[in-house]
Design an enzyme around this catalytic site. Structure first.
Site, PDB file in Angstrom:
ATOM      1  N   LYS A  17       4.498   2.713  12.884  1.00 58.21           N
ATOM      2  CA  LYS A  17       3.015   2.554  12.656  1.00 58.21           C
ATOM      3  C   LYS A  17       2.021   1.714  12.653  1.00 58.21           C
ATOM      4  O   LYS A  17       1.569   1.433  13.864  1.00 58.21           O
ATOM      5  CB  LYS A  17       2.581   4.105  12.453  1.00 58.21           C
ATOM      6  CG  LYS A  17       1.189   4.412  11.813  1.00 58.21           C
ATOM      7  CD  LYS A  17       0.861   4.991  10.292  1.00 58.21           C
ATOM      8  CE  LYS A  17       0.574   4.657   9.639  1.00 58.21           C
ATOM      9  NZ  LYS A  17      -1.359   3.741   9.330  1.00 58.21           N
ATOM     10  N   ASN A  18       2.395   0.441  11.883  1.00 62.61           N
ATOM     11  CA  ASN A  18       1.638  -0.595  11.365  1.00 62.61           C
ATOM     12  C   ASN A  18       1.480  -1.338  12.793  1.00 62.61           C
ATOM     13  O   ASN A  18       1.112  -2.326  13.056  1.00 62.61           O
ATOM     14  CB  ASN A  18       1.112  -0.892   9.983  1.00 62.61           C
ATOM     15  CG  ASN A  18       0.767   0.369   9.128  1.00 62.61           C
ATOM     16  OD1 ASN A  18       0.068   1.076   9.392  1.00 62.61           O
ATOM     17  ND2 ASN A  18       1.336  -0.287   7.650  1.00 62.61           N
ATOM     18  N   ARG A  87      -8.265   4.662  10.636  1.00 61.63           N
ATOM     19  CA  ARG A  87      -9.018   3.841   9.897  1.00 61.63           C
ATOM     20  C   ARG A  87      -8.555   2.435  11.056  1.00 61.63           C
ATOM     21  O   ARG A  87      -9.428   1.731  11.878  1.00 61.63           O
ATOM     22  CB  ARG A  87      -9.253   3.246   8.886  1.00 61.63           C
ATOM     23  CG  ARG A  87      -9.601   1.999   8.158  1.00 61.63           C
ATOM     24  CD  ARG A  87      -9.463   1.828   6.837  1.00 61.63           C
ATOM     25  NE  ARG A  87     -10.565   0.844   6.578  1.00 61.63           N
ATOM     26  CZ  ARG A  87     -10.934  -0.266   6.553  1.00 61.63           C
ATOM     27  NH1 ARG A  87      -9.464  -0.818   7.298  1.00 61.63           N
ATOM     28  NH2 ARG A  87     -11.234  -1.139   6.153  1.00 61.63           N
ATOM     29  N   ASP A 111      -8.244   6.353   4.973  1.00 66.81           N
ATOM     30  CA  ASP A 111      -7.731   6.420   4.212  1.00 66.81           C
ATOM     31  C   ASP A 111      -8.384   6.533   2.859  1.00 66.81           C
ATOM     32  O   ASP A 111      -9.490   6.027   3.019  1.00 66.81           O
ATOM     33  CB  ASP A 111      -5.946   6.018   3.608  1.00 66.81           C
ATOM     34  CG  ASP A 111      -4.675   6.231   4.608  1.00 66.81           C
ATOM     35  OD1 ASP A 111      -5.162   7.568   5.402  1.00 66.81           O
ATOM     36  OD2 ASP A 111      -4.162   5.501   4.650  1.00 66.81           O
ATOM     37  N   ASP A 301       1.915  -0.250   0.697  1.00 64.48           N
ATOM     38  CA  ASP A 301       2.649   1.268   1.181  1.00 64.48           C
ATOM     39  C   ASP A 301       3.818   2.084  -0.155  1.00 64.48           C
ATOM     40  O   ASP A 301       4.192   3.343   0.790  1.00 64.48           O
ATOM     41  CB  ASP A 301       2.920   1.153   2.585  1.00 64.48           C
ATOM     42  CG  ASP A 301       1.248   0.841   3.328  1.00 64.48           C
ATOM     43  OD1 ASP A 301       0.380   1.341   2.868  1.00 64.48           O
ATOM     44  OD2 ASP A 301       1.513   0.682   4.626  1.00 64.48           O
ATOM     45  N   VAL A 323      -3.386  -4.081  -4.117  1.00 63.02           N
ATOM     46  CA  VAL A 323      -4.012  -4.126  -2.583  1.00 63.02           C
ATOM     47  C   VAL A 323      -4.837  -3.391  -2.372  1.00 63.02           C
ATOM     48  O   VAL A 323      -5.719  -3.772  -2.491  1.00 63.02           O
ATOM     49  CB  VAL A 323      -2.837  -3.867  -1.804  1.00 63.02           C
ATOM     50  CG1 VAL A 323      -3.160  -4.464  -0.166  1.00 63.02           C
ATOM     51  CG2 VAL A 323      -1.297  -5.275  -1.895  1.00 63.02           C
TER      52      VAL A 323
HETATM   53  C1  UD1 Z   1      -2.845  -2.541   6.684  1.00 64.10           C
HETATM   54  C2  UD1 Z   1      -2.524  -1.216   6.494  1.00 64.10           C
HETATM   55  C3  UD1 Z   1      -1.768  -0.238   5.898  1.00 64.10           C
HETATM   56  C4  UD1 Z   1      -1.349  -1.685   4.476  1.00 64.10           C
HETATM   57  C5  UD1 Z   1      -2.139  -2.740   4.072  1.00 64.10           C
HETATM   58  C6  UD1 Z   1      -1.778  -3.518   3.344  1.00 64.10           C
HETATM   59  C7  UD1 Z   1      -1.985  -0.461   9.375  1.00 64.10           C
HETATM   60  C8  UD1 Z   1      -2.905   0.317   9.913  1.00 64.10           C
HETATM   61  N1  UD1 Z   1      -2.563  -0.281   7.950  1.00 64.10           N
HETATM   62  O1  UD1 Z   1      -3.867  -1.922   6.210  1.00 64.10           O
HETATM   63  O2  UD1 Z   1      -0.251   0.813   5.833  1.00 64.10           O
HETATM   64  O3  UD1 Z   1      -1.492  -0.897   3.284  1.00 64.10           O
HETATM   65  O4  UD1 Z   1      -2.714  -3.172   5.809  1.00 64.10           O
HETATM   66  O5  UD1 Z   1      -1.011  -4.044   3.782  1.00 64.10           O
HETATM   67  O6  UD1 Z   1      -1.764  -1.472   9.242  1.00 64.10           O
HETATM   68  N2  UD1 Z   1     -10.612  -6.280   2.305  1.00 64.10           N
HETATM   69  C9  UD1 Z   1     -11.799  -6.866   2.169  1.00 64.10           C
HETATM   70  N3  UD1 Z   1     -12.177  -6.967   3.415  1.00 64.10           N
HETATM   71  C10 UD1 Z   1     -11.496  -7.110   4.200  1.00 64.10           C
HETATM   72  C11 UD1 Z   1     -10.346  -6.583   4.911  1.00 64.10           C
HETATM   73  C12 UD1 Z   1      -9.813  -6.512   4.223  1.00 64.10           C
HETATM   74  O7  UD1 Z   1     -11.582  -6.625   1.330  1.00 64.10           O
HETATM   75  O8  UD1 Z   1     -12.230  -6.993   5.563  1.00 64.10           O
HETATM   76  C13 UD1 Z   1      -9.506  -5.439   1.546  1.00 64.10           C
HETATM   77  C14 UD1 Z   1      -9.545  -4.465   1.512  1.00 64.10           C
HETATM   78  O9  UD1 Z   1     -10.395  -3.251   1.069  1.00 64.10           O
HETATM   79  C15 UD1 Z   1      -7.758  -4.284   0.452  1.00 64.10           C
HETATM   80  C16 UD1 Z   1      -7.142  -5.588   1.389  1.00 64.10           C
HETATM   81  O10 UD1 Z   1      -8.129  -6.351   1.223  1.00 64.10           O
HETATM   82  O11 UD1 Z   1      -7.903  -4.215  -0.718  1.00 64.10           O
HETATM   83  C17 UD1 Z   1      -6.326  -5.133   2.140  1.00 64.10           C
HETATM   84  O12 UD1 Z   1      -6.456  -5.114   3.372  1.00 64.10           O
HETATM   85  P1  UD1 Z   1      -5.773  -4.957   4.006  1.00 64.10           P
HETATM   86  O13 UD1 Z   1      -4.237  -5.688   4.324  1.00 64.10           O
HETATM   87  O14 UD1 Z   1      -6.577  -5.689   5.721  1.00 64.10           O
HETATM   88  O15 UD1 Z   1      -5.081  -3.577   5.042  1.00 64.10           O
HETATM   89  P2  UD1 Z   1      -5.460  -2.920   6.067  1.00 64.10           P
HETATM   90  O16 UD1 Z   1      -5.497  -3.464   7.208  1.00 64.10           O
HETATM   91  O17 UD1 Z   1      -6.501  -1.756   5.799  1.00 64.10           O
END
Ligand code: UD1
Length: 423
Positions: A17-18, A87, A111, A301, A323
C-alpha cells in the site's frame, strides 16, 4: 472472531500500500499511460484512483494491474472529500507542482495516529523555489520551474522524502536530500522514477542526489514491491497463535529486525528456497522489547501487533514508539481484551497474561484494526472489532485469508460509514 485457532498454511501478500499510492502519484510526472502491476485490491488504491481521475487521468484496473493515463495538462487540485479519507493523497503535491507549476491540495486528516505535520514537505518545496501558502484548508504551492537545492530533513520522514523526490526529478539542476528516509517503498518509487528517465543517485541510502531532467516518460510495466507490513502482520499472527505460516512472497530482507524479534520470542523463522519465509511457533511467546524507528529499524506500523504479542507473552516487555506519539490509542482497546499495558510518554510496559478475554473493541486505524483482530484470535470467547473498514484500507481479503489459515472469523455488515462510491 472466536479465539483459539492456530493459524497454519500458506498466504501470499499483495504489493505494498505505502508504495503503490506513491507510484500512482508519480505517474502524474509524465504524459501518457503508466501501468503498475501487483497492485493490492484495497480501499486506499480506490481512493487514490479517484484523486487521479479528478485530476483528469483515466485509471483502469484489470485484476492486479492498474493503467493510469495522464493527460498533457492535468488538473492541479485535490479536494478535501478525498484527502480527508486518505492522508497519502498529499503525495500528489510534489509531482503536481513539478509538472503543472501549481498544486492545491487539501490539508489531510487521515489516520488518528498523531499530529503528522507537513512542515518538512513545505520547507523542502520552499528550498526548491516554490511559494507555499495555507488558505481555507488547502496547501497551495506554486513555482514556474523548481530549482535544485540542498535539503536537510530534521527527521527521515517517508512522505516528505517522497514528495521532495517527485518534485526534484523535474527541477532545474541538482537536488540533494540529506537524512532521507530509505524504506523499501522509497526504493520502489526511485526504481519507477529511474524507469521514467529520472536521474537519482544514492538509492536506498539516506542521501539522495537528483539531477533534474526536462521531461519524464510513462512506463509500460512496473511491479509494486510486496507489502512488508502485511507480511509482518502474518508473521506475528503465526507467532501469536502458535501456528505455522508460510508467507510465500514475503521479503525477509525487508523485515530483518521484526523477524529477529520473533526468533527472540521463541519462533522458528526460515527463508524458503522458492522465496518467502516461514514462521513456526510451538510455545507461548517470550516477551520482547521493541523500539520503533525509521527503516531499517522496527516499523511503527507493526508496533500494535507486537504489543498484542507481548500481551500474551511470558514476561514483561518495554515497547518504545518513536515515530507516531498518539499510536497508544490502541492500548485502550487492547486493555478491553484484558491486556496489562501501561504507557508513559514514548514507552509502554506490557506484562504478559496467559490469556486474553474476548470483548467488543473498536479499530481507530488500519494497523490497530489488524492488531485487534490478531489479539481476538488468542482471546477467550468472541471478539467483535467495530469500524473494521479501516482494515480494508490496507489489507487485501483479510478475512478470507484468515479463514484459509484456519481462523474462526467472519465479516458482518455494520452500520458504518460506507466507502465512497468510487467509479
Ligand atoms: C508513512 C506511512 C505510514 C508509516 C510512516 C512511518 C504511507 C502512506 N504511510 O507515513 O504507514 O507509519 O510512513 O513509517 O506511506 N512529520 C512531521 N513533519 C513532516 C512530516 C512528518 O512532523 O513534515 C512527523 C510525523 O508527524 C510523524 C513522523 O514525522 O510523527 C513520521 O512521519 P512520516 O515518516 O512522514 O510518515 P508518513 O509519510 O505520514
Amino acid at each position: 472472531m472466536r479465539g483459539g485457532a492456530r493459524l497454519a498454511g500458506e498466504v501470499d501478500v499483495a504489493g505494498a500500500k505505502n508504495s503503490v499510492l506513491k507510484l500512482m502519484a508519480a505517474a502524474l510526472l509524465a504524459e501518457g499511460a503508466t501501468t503498475l502491476s501487483a497492485v493490492p485490491d484495497i480501499l486506499d488504491v480506490a481512493i487514490m484512483s479517484e484523486v487521479l481521475r479528478r485530476l483528469g487521468c483515466t485509471v483502469q484496473r484489470v485484476g492486479g494491474t492498474l493503467r493510469i493515463d495522464v493527460p498533457a495538462r492535468p488538473g492541479h487540485e485535490a479536494d478535501y472529500d478525498l484527502v480527508r479519507r486518505m492522508r497519502a493523497s498529499i503525495a500528489v503535491l510534489g509531482p503536481l507542482v513539478a509538472r503543472c507549476g501549481e498544486a492545491k491540495v487539501a490539508l489531510p486528516g487521515g489516520d488518528a495516529i498523531g499530529s503528522r505535520g507537513l512542515d518538512m514537505h513545505v520547507a523542502g518545496l520552499v528550498k526548491l523555489g516554490a511559494t507555499v501558502e495555507s488558505e481555507h484548508g488547502y496547501l497551495i504551492a506554486r513555482a514556474p520551474r523548481l530549482t535544485g537545492a540542498q535539503v536537510w530533513l530534521d527527521f527521515p520522514s517517508v512522505g516528505a522524502t517522497e514528495n521532495l523526490l517527485m518534485a526534484a526529478v523535474l527541477a532545474k539542476g541538482t537536488t540533494q536530500i540529506d537524512n532521507a528516509a530509505r524504506e523499501p517503498e522509497i526504493v520502489d518509487l526511485c526504481d519507477l522514477l529511474v524507469q521514467m528517465g529520472a536521474q537519482i543517485g544514492g538509492i536506498g541510502t539516506s542521501t539522495l542526489e537528483v539531477e533534474g531532467v526536462e521531461h519524464l516518460r510513462p512506463v509500460a510495466e512496473h511491479a509494486t514491491v510486496p507489502d512488508r507490513i502485511v507480511a509482518g502482520t502474518w508473521a506475528i499472527a503465526a507467532a501469536l497463535t502458535r501456528g505455522d505460516v508460510l508467507v510465500s512472497n514475503g521479503r525477509a530482507e525487508h523485515l530483518e529486525i521484526a523477524l529477529d524479534k520473533l526468533t527472540t520470542a521463541g519462533a522458528a523463522v526460515s527463508t524458503e528456497p522458492g522465496g518467502g519465509f516461514r514462521v513456526r511457533m510451538d510455545r507461548r511467546p517470550r516477551a520482547v522489547d521493541v523500539v520503533t524507528l525509521p527503516y531499517p529499524g522496527f516499523p511503527t506500523d507493526l508496533q500494535p501487533m507486537v504489543l498484542a504479542l507481548n500481551a500474551v507473552a511470558d514476561g514483561t516487555a518495554m515497547v518504545t514508539e518513536n515515530v507516531f506519539e498518539a499510536r497508544w490509542m490502541f492500548v485502550n482497546e487492547l486493555s478491553r481484551l484484558g491486556a496489562d499495558v501501561r504507557t508513559d510518554g514514548h514507552h509502554a510496559v506490557v506484562r504478559g497474561r496467559a490469556q486474553l478475554s474476548g470483548a467488543p473493541v473498536t479499530a481507530h486505524d488500519i494497523r490497530a484494526g489488524a492488531a485487534l483482530v490478531l489479539a481476538g484470535l488468542v482471546a477467550d470467547g468472541v471478539t467483535e472489532v467495530a469500524e473494521v473498514h479501516h482494515v480494508d484500507r490496507g489489507y487485501e481479503r483479510f478475512v478470507p485469508k484468515l479463514q484459509s489459515l484456519g481462523a474462526d472469523v467472519r465479516r458482518e455488515a455494520a452500520p458504518e460509514e460506507p466507502p465512497l462510491a468510487l467509479g
